[in-house]
Design an enzyme around this catalytic site. Sequence first.
Site, PDB file in Angstrom:
ATOM      1  N   SER A 263       0.646  -1.044  -0.008  1.00 16.58           N
ATOM      2  CA  SER A 263      -0.051   0.111  -0.170  1.00 16.58           C
ATOM      3  C   SER A 263       1.018   1.403  -0.130  1.00 16.58           C
ATOM      4  CB  SER A 263      -1.043  -0.069   1.080  1.00 16.58           C
ATOM      5  OG  SER A 263      -0.218  -0.071   2.498  1.00 16.58           O
ATOM      6  N   CYS A 271       0.420   1.683 -18.152  1.00 21.06           N
ATOM      7  CA  CYS A 271      -0.933   0.887 -18.567  1.00 21.06           C
ATOM      8  C   CYS A 271      -1.865   0.634 -17.471  1.00 21.06           C
ATOM      9  CB  CYS A 271      -0.017  -0.535 -18.581  1.00 21.06           C
ATOM     10  SG  CYS A 271       0.662  -0.741 -20.181  1.00 21.06           S
TER      11      CYS A 271
HETATM   12  N1  LIG Z   1       4.920  -0.877 -22.081  1.00 20.16           N
HETATM   13  C1  LIG Z   1       4.432  -1.900 -21.455  1.00 20.16           C
HETATM   14  O1  LIG Z   1       4.814  -2.533 -20.579  1.00 20.16           O
HETATM   15  C2  LIG Z   1       3.317  -2.691 -21.988  1.00 20.16           C
HETATM   16  C3  LIG Z   1       2.542  -2.383 -23.081  1.00 20.16           C
HETATM   17  N2  LIG Z   1       1.340  -3.091 -23.744  1.00 20.16           N
HETATM   18  C4  LIG Z   1       0.802  -2.543 -24.678  1.00 20.16           C
HETATM   19  O2  LIG Z   1       1.366  -2.740 -25.950  1.00 20.16           O
HETATM   20  C5  LIG Z   1       1.346  -1.509 -26.909  1.00 20.16           C
HETATM   21  C6  LIG Z   1       2.490  -0.942 -27.119  1.00 20.16           C
HETATM   22  O3  LIG Z   1       3.090  -0.174 -26.195  1.00 20.16           O
HETATM   23  P1  LIG Z   1       4.542   0.244 -25.990  1.00 20.16           P
HETATM   24  O4  LIG Z   1       5.556  -0.863 -26.575  1.00 20.16           O
HETATM   25  O5  LIG Z   1       4.683   0.736 -24.584  1.00 20.16           O
HETATM   26  O6  LIG Z   1       4.588   1.529 -27.080  1.00 20.16           O
HETATM   27  P2  LIG Z   1       5.769   2.461 -27.252  1.00 20.16           P
HETATM   28  O7  LIG Z   1       4.891   3.814 -27.851  1.00 20.16           O
HETATM   29  O8  LIG Z   1       7.028   2.347 -26.690  1.00 20.16           O
HETATM   30  O9  LIG Z   1       6.101   1.909 -28.891  1.00 20.16           O
HETATM   31  C7  LIG Z   1       5.307   1.768 -30.122  1.00 20.16           C
HETATM   32  C8  LIG Z   1       6.208   1.851 -31.424  1.00 20.16           C
HETATM   33  O10 LIG Z   1       5.273   2.033 -32.388  1.00 20.16           O
HETATM   34  C9  LIG Z   1       5.945   2.758 -33.553  1.00 20.16           C
HETATM   35  N3  LIG Z   1       4.957   3.146 -34.450  1.00 20.16           N
HETATM   36  C10 LIG Z   1       3.849   3.796 -34.650  1.00 20.16           C
HETATM   37  N4  LIG Z   1       3.229   3.720 -35.725  1.00 20.16           N
HETATM   38  C11 LIG Z   1       3.767   2.969 -36.342  1.00 20.16           C
HETATM   39  C12 LIG Z   1       3.645   2.333 -37.906  1.00 20.16           C
HETATM   40  N5  LIG Z   1       2.524   2.668 -38.568  1.00 20.16           N
HETATM   41  N6  LIG Z   1       4.359   1.399 -38.331  1.00 20.16           N
HETATM   42  C13 LIG Z   1       5.524   0.956 -37.484  1.00 20.16           C
HETATM   43  N7  LIG Z   1       5.732   1.378 -36.320  1.00 20.16           N
HETATM   44  C14 LIG Z   1       4.873   2.159 -35.715  1.00 20.16           C
HETATM   45  C15 LIG Z   1       6.154   3.989 -32.644  1.00 20.16           C
HETATM   46  O11 LIG Z   1       7.300   4.563 -33.323  1.00 20.16           O
HETATM   47  C16 LIG Z   1       6.875   3.366 -31.372  1.00 20.16           C
HETATM   48  O12 LIG Z   1       8.524   3.068 -31.553  1.00 20.16           O
HETATM   49  C17 LIG Z   1       0.118  -0.766 -26.307  1.00 20.16           C
HETATM   50  O13 LIG Z   1      -1.043  -0.994 -26.488  1.00 20.16           O
HETATM   51  C18 LIG Z   1       0.480  -1.019 -24.688  1.00 20.16           C
HETATM   52  O14 LIG Z   1      -0.924  -0.616 -24.071  1.00 20.16           O
HETATM   53  C19 LIG Z   1       1.111  -4.221 -23.137  1.00 20.16           C
HETATM   54  C20 LIG Z   1       1.811  -4.952 -22.095  1.00 20.16           C
HETATM   55  C21 LIG Z   1       3.045  -4.201 -21.605  1.00 20.16           C
HETATM   56  O1  LIG Z   2      -0.002  -3.996 -19.248  1.00 18.76           O
HETATM   57  C1  LIG Z   2       0.928  -3.494 -19.056  1.00 18.76           C
HETATM   58  O2  LIG Z   2       1.737  -3.001 -19.434  1.00 18.76           O
HETATM   59  C2  LIG Z   2       1.651  -4.098 -17.795  1.00 18.76           C
HETATM   60  O3  LIG Z   2       1.024  -3.261 -16.583  1.00 18.76           O
HETATM   61  C3  LIG Z   2       1.912  -3.784 -15.552  1.00 18.76           C
HETATM   62  O4  LIG Z   2       3.083  -3.673 -15.319  1.00 18.76           O
HETATM   63  P1  LIG Z   2       3.875  -2.271 -15.074  1.00 18.76           P
HETATM   64  O5  LIG Z   2       2.889  -1.211 -15.121  1.00 18.76           O
HETATM   65  O6  LIG Z   2       5.078  -2.533 -15.847  1.00 18.76           O
HETATM   66  O7  LIG Z   2       4.303  -2.434 -13.507  1.00 18.76           O
HETATM   67  P2  LIG Z   2       3.948  -3.008 -11.983  1.00 18.76           P
HETATM   68  O8  LIG Z   2       5.033  -3.732 -11.360  1.00 18.76           O
HETATM   69  O9  LIG Z   2       2.373  -4.020 -12.299  1.00 18.76           O
HETATM   70  O10 LIG Z   2       3.361  -1.797 -11.259  1.00 18.76           O
HETATM   71  C4  LIG Z   2       2.468  -0.980 -11.650  1.00 18.76           C
HETATM   72  C5  LIG Z   2       2.110   0.302 -10.678  1.00 18.76           C
HETATM   73  O11 LIG Z   2       1.368  -0.139  -9.293  1.00 18.76           O
HETATM   74  C6  LIG Z   2       2.209   0.003  -8.238  1.00 18.76           C
HETATM   75  N1  LIG Z   2       2.188  -1.066  -7.270  1.00 18.76           N
HETATM   76  C7  LIG Z   2       2.312  -2.398  -7.628  1.00 18.76           C
HETATM   77  C8  LIG Z   2       2.383  -3.342  -6.664  1.00 18.76           C
HETATM   78  C9  LIG Z   2       2.061  -3.080  -5.294  1.00 18.76           C
HETATM   79  O12 LIG Z   2       1.980  -3.884  -4.236  1.00 18.76           O
HETATM   80  N2  LIG Z   2       1.657  -1.871  -5.097  1.00 18.76           N
HETATM   81  C10 LIG Z   2       1.816  -0.809  -6.046  1.00 18.76           C
HETATM   82  O13 LIG Z   2       1.277   0.552  -5.606  1.00 18.76           O
HETATM   83  C11 LIG Z   2       3.715   0.112  -8.772  1.00 18.76           C
HETATM   84  O14 LIG Z   2       4.450   0.975  -7.971  1.00 18.76           O
HETATM   85  C12 LIG Z   2       3.327   0.796  -9.974  1.00 18.76           C
HETATM   86  O15 LIG Z   2       3.328   2.182 -10.010  1.00 18.76           O
HETATM   87  C13 LIG Z   2       1.360  -5.335 -15.002  1.00 18.76           C
HETATM   88  O16 LIG Z   2       1.901  -5.608 -13.940  1.00 18.76           O
HETATM   89  C14 LIG Z   2       1.961  -6.189 -16.253  1.00 18.76           C
HETATM   90  O17 LIG Z   2       1.311  -7.534 -16.296  1.00 18.76           O
HETATM   91  C15 LIG Z   2       1.223  -5.635 -17.700  1.00 18.76           C
HETATM   92  O18 LIG Z   2       1.679  -6.317 -18.803  1.00 18.76           O
END
Ligand SMILES: NC(=O)C1=CN([C@@H]2O[C@H](COP(=O)(O)OP(=O)(O)OC[C@H]3O[C@@H](n4cnc5c(N)ncnc54)[C@H](O)[C@@H]3O)[C@@H](O)[C@H]2O)C=CC1
Ligand SMILES: O=C(O)[C@H]1O[C@H](OP(=O)(O)OP(=O)(O)OC[C@H]2O[C@@H](n3ccc(=O)[nH]c3=O)[C@H](O)[C@@H]2O)[C@H](O)[C@@H](O)[C@@H]1O
Length: 433
Positions: A263, A271
């Site tokens: 907490s 995300c």
């Molecule tokens: N960042 C994370 O930890 C996670 C993200 N996601 C989801 O995955 C998706 C991507 O997220 P990120 O990787 O964080 O985004 P990001 O913004 O880091 O990367 C997106 C990339 O796509 C490129 N792009 C945009 N338009 C394009 C096109 N027409 N052709 C080719 N490349 C193009 C951009 O230049 C950029 O490099 C989102 O929907 C997000 O919600 C899911 C799980 C974890």
């Molecule tokens: O969809 C996504 O992008 C990702 O979002 C989260 O991953 P992430 O945001 O990278 O990090 P987390 O470790 O989940 O933490 C998220 C937030 O919750 C907070 N948190 C987490 C755990 C907790 O016990 N308390 C708490 O305040 C962290 O400080 C942070 O701000 C999910 O854990 C991933 O499974 C998912 O793929």
Amino acid sequence: MRINVVGSGYVGTTLAASLADLGHEVTAIDIDEEIVATLNNGSAPIHEPGLDELVAQHAGDRLRATTSYDDVSTADVTFLAIQTPSREDGSIDTGALSAAAEMTGEALAGSTDRHLVVIKSTVAPPSLPCVADALATGLDESLVGDGGDRVAFGANPEFLREGTAVSDFREPDKLVFGTDVEWADELLDDVYAPLLAEHDASVVRTDPATAMMIKYANNAFLAAKVSLINDLGNVCKEFGLDTYEVAEAIGLDDRIGERFLRSGLGWGGSCFPKDTKALIAAAEGEGYSPVLLRAAVEVNDHQPERLVALLEEEVDLEGARIAVLGLAFKPGTDDVRNSRAIPVIEALRERGATVVAYDPVAGENMSERFTELEYADSAADALAGAEGAAVVTGWDEFAALDSEFDAMADPVVVDGRRVIERREGLVYEGLTW
Ligand SMILES: NC(=O)C1=CN([C@@H]2O[C@H](COP(=O)(O)OP(=O)(O)OC[C@H]3O[C@@H](n4cnc5c(N)ncnc54)[C@H](O)[C@@H]3O)[C@@H](O)[C@H]2O)C=CC1
Ligand SMILES: O=C(O)[C@H]1O[C@H](OP(=O)(O)OP(=O)(O)OC[C@H]2O[C@@H](n3ccc(=O)[nH]c3=O)[C@H](O)[C@@H]2O)[C@H](O)[C@@H](O)[C@@H]1O
């Protein structure tokens, strides 16, 4: 197997490099020339532990990057890992993803080979058809019925966390395959066969919309779990009790589980905030307002204000110098998107405080958001002369702080992440303990 990964951000680069590491021939496609050049030079375009090493190992060999869609049809599968940012009303903007889907469709239009296009991005189920339509527009043919015989549309959501993305990809709890045709499901089996040979994970097979709902439900559940422990934590604080002691005990119940019970200031990042709001907006678009999810967001939105109010009980904030320790949305990353530091800093400045901020890696990113703040080079420098301190990110190095507090003008610390040890001479308040 030949695989395209379109989009080379956090998810796309991790996916592309990891698939190359599993033995596949991977083409990473991004419209950003700098990102493409960085990958081809053997470096990752983002900071993620272990990713640079993977890219360096496979670039120029099994991992190739390009801005061109010309060779898309030479692969069997294309993953779309494009950003899906929030709009003002909380719904997601699928514009960039749809544009990429259409370009992929155009690149596949002249071919007669089977090809699977898979959404890796997080897309609300009601928005999936418009992405599929964009693919069909590019292809200039239908994806349903007989069209599904050549180009199939699927969803394979990603569950990795920033900071541990590479190991999360390699050791998932589950894989979710959302497809409508059997051959598409079999192609996903081929993609992940080398991973499943080394790591035992459950494979959930379903349709694309359910696959995306699983992704949203997963994030919504985790975000709501943190909000529930924060809500209970605020109650504990009012009762003069320690939430961490309570959380440790309830976590022993298998049905609750010990994880995600820390907490404090609540959740930030790219995300949880985006996905909870998108799910609410999508549900409301269909006529249902998800009460509990709305409450989870509300609790999360209030935690920064509670922290500042605690500080205000000890310090007159008008004109006071306040140290903010931690700017990243969580430890282990330089990502400041939706960091809780942002509302904390805004609330402090609204009360007339002068903020001096410090983070081991995220200062530069935050300086793009708050250009005129004072950024210290160390926690000790931030604390020196400060009349109060707010701990916002749970970096390990803050746990080691000790005599640095002696240099404060008034040694008042409000801890939002339970990292600082109580010590003699320090006026210490925990947010939920
Ligand atoms: N960042 C994370 O930890 C996670 C993200 N996601 C989801 O995955 C998706 C991507 O997220 P990120 O990787 O964080 O985004 P990001 O913004 O880091 O990367 C997106 C990339 O796509 C490129 N792009 C945009 N338009 C394009 C096109 N027409 N052709 C080719 N490349 C193009 C951009 O230049 C950029 O490099 C989102 O929907 C997000 O919600 C899911 C799980 C974890
Ligand atoms: O969809 C996504 O992008 C990702 O979002 C989260 O991953 P992430 O945001 O990278 O990090 P987390 O470790 O989940 O933490 C998220 C937030 O919750 C907070 N948190 C987490 C755990 C907790 O016990 N308390 C708490 O305040 C962290 O400080 C942070 O701000 C999910 O854990 C991933 O499974 C998912 O793929």
